[in-house]
Design an enzyme around this catalytic site. Sequence first.
Site, mmCIF file in Angstrom:
data_model
loop_
_atom_site.group_PDB
_atom_site.id
_atom_site.type_symbol
_atom_site.label_atom_id
_atom_site.label_comp_id
_atom_site.label_asym_id
_atom_site.label_seq_id
_atom_site.Cartn_x
_atom_site.Cartn_y
_atom_site.Cartn_z
ATOM 1 N N ASP A 29 4.603 19.999 -13.079
ATOM 2 C CA ASP A 29 3.372 20.607 -13.582
ATOM 3 C C ASP A 29 3.634 21.764 -14.537
ATOM 4 O O ASP A 29 2.892 22.737 -14.579
ATOM 5 C CB ASP A 29 2.485 21.074 -12.406
ATOM 6 C CG ASP A 29 2.305 19.969 -11.391
ATOM 7 O OD1 ASP A 29 1.936 18.865 -11.808
ATOM 8 O OD2 ASP A 29 2.575 20.194 -10.199
ATOM 9 N N HIS B 130 -1.395 13.871 -15.187
ATOM 10 C CA HIS B 130 -1.849 14.894 -16.117
ATOM 11 C C HIS B 130 -3.330 14.648 -16.341
ATOM 12 O O HIS B 130 -3.806 13.519 -16.324
ATOM 13 C CB HIS B 130 -1.063 14.861 -17.426
ATOM 14 C CG HIS B 130 -0.935 13.494 -18.001
ATOM 15 N ND1 HIS B 130 0.018 12.585 -17.580
ATOM 16 C CD2 HIS B 130 -1.670 12.854 -18.922
ATOM 17 C CE1 HIS B 130 -0.136 11.462 -18.234
ATOM 18 N NE2 HIS B 130 -1.150 11.591 -19.050
HETATM 19 P P1 IMP Z 1 6.048 12.317 -3.090
HETATM 20 O O1 IMP Z 1 6.733 12.274 -4.403
HETATM 21 O O2 IMP Z 1 4.607 11.898 -3.153
HETATM 22 O O3 IMP Z 1 6.816 11.624 -1.992
HETATM 23 O O4 IMP Z 1 5.995 13.857 -2.625
HETATM 24 C C1 IMP Z 1 7.176 14.583 -2.303
HETATM 25 C C2 IMP Z 1 7.056 16.028 -2.769
HETATM 26 O O5 IMP Z 1 7.058 16.064 -4.203
HETATM 27 C C3 IMP Z 1 5.760 16.751 -2.349
HETATM 28 O O6 IMP Z 1 6.062 18.111 -2.104
HETATM 29 C C4 IMP Z 1 4.870 16.625 -3.563
HETATM 30 O O7 IMP Z 1 3.915 17.647 -3.619
HETATM 31 C C5 IMP Z 1 5.898 16.746 -4.669
HETATM 32 N N1 IMP Z 1 5.461 16.079 -5.933
HETATM 33 C C6 IMP Z 1 5.464 14.756 -6.200
HETATM 34 N N2 IMP Z 1 5.007 14.512 -7.451
HETATM 35 C C7 IMP Z 1 4.728 15.716 -7.985
HETATM 36 C C8 IMP Z 1 4.238 16.132 -9.268
HETATM 37 O O8 IMP Z 1 3.978 15.348 -10.174
HETATM 38 N N3 IMP Z 1 4.076 17.480 -9.457
HETATM 39 C C9 IMP Z 1 4.379 18.373 -8.486
HETATM 40 N N4 IMP Z 1 4.832 18.040 -7.276
HETATM 41 C C10 IMP Z 1 5.006 16.713 -7.027
HETATM 42 MG MG MG Z 2 1.577 16.952 -12.772
#
Ligand code: IMP
Ligand code: MG
Length: 336
Positions: free
Chosen positions: A13, A43
């Site tokens: 982000d 996004h």
């Molecule tokens: P997952 O990728 O859904 O398994 O989530 C694992 C960790 O990565 C969690 O803490 C999510 O919040 C973080 N996360 C996954 N995708 C994003 C993203 O696009 N932006 C910020 N954090 C992310």
């Molecule tokens: Mg994002």
Amino acid sequence: MSCTIIVGGFFGDEGKGKIVAHIAHQDRPSIISRGGVGPNAGHTVCIGDKEYGVRMVPSGFVYPEAALMIGSGVLVDPRVFLREVDLLGVRDRTFVDGRCGVIEEEHIARDRASEHLRDKIGSTGTGCGPANSDRVLRTSRQAKDVPELADYITDVAEDVNCALDEDKVVLLEGTQGFGISLYFGTYPYVTSKDTSASQIAADNGVGPTRIDDVIVVFKAYPTRVGEGPFATEMPVERSHELGIEEFGTVTRRQRRIGTWDGKMARYSAMINGCTQAAITGIDRIDPACFGATDYDRLTVKAKDFIAQAEKDIGKPVTLISTGPEMSQIIDLRGKL
Ligand code: IMP
Ligand code: MG
């Protein structure tokens, strides 16, 4: 030929979407291809007066001349993908590698029902972890096995490498951020894959020798969503005093806010093989910089911040975002 990778330097982000969109309009790539995990990243785009979280189509779609691709390393959720190509009107120029892993409803259910993933890690609940695990077990389907995706299937690696052979410009768009890399991040509080530049190249079938530039995007005030260590996190009261409040695009969860982390920036730049950096949100360091498009319009406070960031990163900061609009950016590439 030129091949540029754009990745997030902190926890995701960082505003990569806007940086990719800006570079696309300037550099006119023939292909913008996505690496990264899958539809856990997002996004926000405004269509009319409604906001949508775009999760599968590369954020460079706002540049109308490029083919949009999803590299074979990425997970595709066919439902999310098909909805987005329709919504964004990019049906005719969007392609998916036939070897992409497929997210099934069942993966989403498993992600959301898992106490470990949902509660301990704070996953996005988009099915990515379970789908990548099935992919490693070699039980999951590939994009070419899904009839609804038939019109979109291509060999992204072949297309990208051919474009480079023909001296065309290619942008490889990363997702998430360095701090949640499975290999280099704050394990186990990470996503289900590496997120560094090398992985983004590999996701698209582009060898390391073909990469010309790696632009790492850092946020002046980094954020983190979900669980896990965050060395420079500030108390919520402090972020409110600063007027900073952010919510996740995919999950709508409130993002944790921190101050600049020079040590992490240095480490992240090293592993990403950073050649130049982008800094977003400089207007939060000094609101007087809001909307500036010229380096000379930055205040001493902002310039000092950038000078320190360059020292930490060890590479020049060539892109400085000064507000949310596409035009609110200082582009020093080629001027150094
Ligand atoms: P997952 O990728 O859904 O398994 O989530 C694992 C960790 O990565 C969690 O803490 C999510 O919040 C973080 N996360 C996954 N995708 C994003 C993203 O696009 N932006 C910020 N954090 C992310
Ligand atoms: Mg994002």
